[in-house]
Design a protein around this motif. Structure first.
Motif, PDB file in Angstrom:
ATOM      1  N   LEU A  95      22.616   2.980 -19.623  1.00 56.56           N
ATOM      2  CA  LEU A  95      22.978   2.985 -18.205  1.00 56.56           C
ATOM      3  C   LEU A  95      24.344   2.348 -17.958  1.00 56.56           C
ATOM      4  O   LEU A  95      24.583   1.805 -16.882  1.00 56.56           O
ATOM      5  N   GLY A  96      25.215   2.419 -18.929  1.00 56.10           N
ATOM      6  CA  GLY A  96      26.558   1.875 -18.744  1.00 56.10           C
ATOM      7  C   GLY A  96      27.214   2.447 -17.495  1.00 56.10           C
ATOM      8  O   GLY A  96      27.256   3.660 -17.314  1.00 56.10           O
ATOM      9  N   GLY A  97      27.672   1.577 -16.632  1.00 58.12           N
ATOM     10  CA  GLY A  97      28.340   1.982 -15.401  1.00 58.12           C
ATOM     11  C   GLY A  97      27.430   2.110 -14.187  1.00 58.12           C
ATOM     12  O   GLY A  97      27.907   2.076 -13.058  1.00 58.12           O
ATOM     13  N   PHE A  98      26.144   2.255 -14.392  1.00 53.15           N
ATOM     14  CA  PHE A  98      25.233   2.412 -13.264  1.00 53.15           C
ATOM     15  C   PHE A  98      25.223   1.171 -12.376  1.00 53.15           C
ATOM     16  O   PHE A  98      25.388   1.273 -11.158  1.00 53.15           O
ATOM     17  N   VAL A  99      24.989   0.024 -12.974  1.00 55.13           N
ATOM     18  CA  VAL A  99      24.927  -1.211 -12.185  1.00 55.13           C
ATOM     19  C   VAL A  99      26.254  -1.434 -11.475  1.00 55.13           C
ATOM     20  O   VAL A  99      26.287  -1.775 -10.288  1.00 55.13           O
ATOM     21  N   GLU A 100      27.343  -1.210 -12.183  1.00 55.54           N
ATOM     22  CA  GLU A 100      28.665  -1.419 -11.593  1.00 55.54           C
ATOM     23  C   GLU A 100      28.895  -0.493 -10.399  1.00 55.54           C
ATOM     24  O   GLU A 100      29.439  -0.913  -9.375  1.00 55.54           O
ATOM     25  N   ALA A 101      28.490   0.752 -10.521  1.00 56.95           N
ATOM     26  CA  ALA A 101      28.652   1.700  -9.413  1.00 56.95           C
ATOM     27  C   ALA A 101      27.863   1.253  -8.187  1.00 56.95           C
ATOM     28  O   ALA A 101      28.373   1.266  -7.063  1.00 56.95           O
ATOM     29  N   TRP A 102      26.611   0.853  -8.420  1.00 53.12           N
ATOM     30  CA  TRP A 102      25.794   0.432  -7.281  1.00 53.12           C
ATOM     31  C   TRP A 102      26.232  -0.919  -6.741  1.00 53.12           C
ATOM     32  O   TRP A 102      26.143  -1.161  -5.548  1.00 53.12           O
ATOM     33  N   ARG A 103      26.749  -1.797  -7.584  1.00 51.73           N
ATOM     34  CA  ARG A 103      27.284  -3.080  -7.100  1.00 51.73           C
ATOM     35  C   ARG A 103      28.532  -2.827  -6.240  1.00 51.73           C
ATOM     36  O   ARG A 103      28.709  -3.471  -5.203  1.00 51.73           O
ATOM     37  N   GLU A 104      29.367  -1.900  -6.658  1.00 48.99           N
ATOM     38  CA  GLU A 104      30.565  -1.579  -5.873  1.00 48.99           C
ATOM     39  C   GLU A 104      30.172  -1.073  -4.481  1.00 48.99           C
ATOM     40  O   GLU A 104      30.768  -1.464  -3.481  1.00 48.99           O
ATOM     41  N   TYR A 105      29.147  -0.241  -4.425  1.00 47.86           N
ATOM     42  CA  TYR A 105      28.682   0.258  -3.131  1.00 47.86           C
ATOM     43  C   TYR A 105      28.106  -0.881  -2.282  1.00 47.86           C
ATOM     44  O   TYR A 105      28.409  -1.004  -1.096  1.00 47.86           O
ATOM     45  N   GLU A 106      27.320  -1.733  -2.913  1.00 50.24           N
ATOM     46  CA  GLU A 106      26.741  -2.893  -2.221  1.00 50.24           C
ATOM     47  C   GLU A 106      27.841  -3.783  -1.643  1.00 50.24           C
ATOM     48  O   GLU A 106      27.787  -4.197  -0.478  1.00 50.24           O
ATOM     49  N   GLN A 107      28.858  -4.073  -2.431  1.00 49.66           N
ATOM     50  CA  GLN A 107      29.962  -4.921  -1.968  1.00 49.66           C
ATOM     51  C   GLN A 107      30.764  -4.237  -0.871  1.00 49.66           C
ATOM     52  O   GLN A 107      31.227  -4.895   0.066  1.00 49.66           O
ATOM     53  N   PHE A 108      30.925  -2.935  -0.949  1.00 49.24           N
ATOM     54  CA  PHE A 108      31.598  -2.176   0.103  1.00 49.24           C
ATOM     55  C   PHE A 108      30.865  -2.361   1.436  1.00 49.24           C
ATOM     56  O   PHE A 108      31.488  -2.621   2.467  1.00 49.24           O
ATOM     57  N   LEU A 109      29.538  -2.254   1.407  1.00 47.12           N
ATOM     58  CA  LEU A 109      28.758  -2.430   2.637  1.00 47.12           C
ATOM     59  C   LEU A 109      28.868  -3.857   3.165  1.00 47.12           C
ATOM     60  O   LEU A 109      28.962  -4.058   4.376  1.00 47.12           O
ATOM     61  N   GLU A 110      28.886  -4.826   2.255  1.00 47.68           N
ATOM     62  CA  GLU A 110      29.029  -6.226   2.675  1.00 47.68           C
ATOM     63  C   GLU A 110      30.397  -6.453   3.329  1.00 47.68           C
ATOM     64  O   GLU A 110      30.480  -7.118   4.366  1.00 47.68           O
ATOM     65  N   ARG A 111      31.449  -5.899   2.746  1.00 46.14           N
ATOM     66  CA  ARG A 111      32.801  -6.045   3.334  1.00 46.14           C
ATOM     67  C   ARG A 111      32.873  -5.366   4.694  1.00 46.14           C
ATOM     68  O   ARG A 111      33.458  -5.895   5.632  1.00 46.14           O
ATOM     69  N   ARG A 112      32.273  -4.202   4.807  1.00 53.35           N
ATOM     70  CA  ARG A 112      32.286  -3.478   6.075  1.00 53.35           C
ATOM     71  C   ARG A 112      31.532  -4.247   7.150  1.00 53.35           C
ATOM     72  O   ARG A 112      31.990  -4.361   8.284  1.00 53.35           O
ATOM     73  N   ALA A 113      30.398  -4.840   6.777  1.00 54.74           N
ATOM     74  CA  ALA A 113      29.625  -5.639   7.733  1.00 54.74           C
ATOM     75  C   ALA A 113      30.409  -6.878   8.159  1.00 54.74           C
ATOM     76  O   ALA A 113      30.418  -7.240   9.347  1.00 54.74           O
TER      77      ALA A 113
END
Length: 120
Positions: A95-113
């Motif tokens: 699953l190389g890259g999976f966690v990183e992709a979903w973490r990037e999305y999570e952080q994007f939502l946190e920054r937007r909030a």
């Protein structure tokens, strides 16, 4: 759609490939999260440039998860990777890259909030 605009949209943290969404669905046992990922796959993909040669496997979708959903999804994928889980298309590389992709999305939502809160 021109290529520069398309590439910029595809690089946005809230845009995911059909492949990542489908492979992540294999890891998610939560019906609510799985339903949200399936719902994203039911929306219209991003428009592609006229000379794009890829078919449906290369479709890109804009996600609309809540911060809590993104956090739960990232945590599930993280646990799956720690357990050595594989999907039908990841095989030996895992699953190389999976966690990183979903973490990037999570952080994007946190920054937007945070940006929305700062404006309020």
């Amino acid at each position: 759609m021109d290529w520069d605009r398309y590439k910029a949209l595809c690089d946005a943290p809230d845009v995911c490939s059909r492949w990542l969404l489908e492979q992540t669905l294999e890891l998610v046992d939560d019906p609510g999260l799985a339903g949200r990922l399936r719902a994203a796959l039911q929306t219209a993909p991003l428009a592609k440039p006229d000379d794009h040669r890829g078919g449906p496997p290369t479709d890109m979708f804009r996600l609309q998860l809540s911060s809590a959903q993104a956090t739960a999804l990232r945590a599930r994928v993280e646990r799956a990777r720690a357990a050595g889980a594989r999907t039908s298309a990841t095989g030996e590389r895992g699953l190389g890259g999976f966690v990183e992709a979903w973490r990037e999305y999570e952080q994007f939502l946190e920054r937007r909030a945070a940006a929305c809160s700062a404006r309020s």
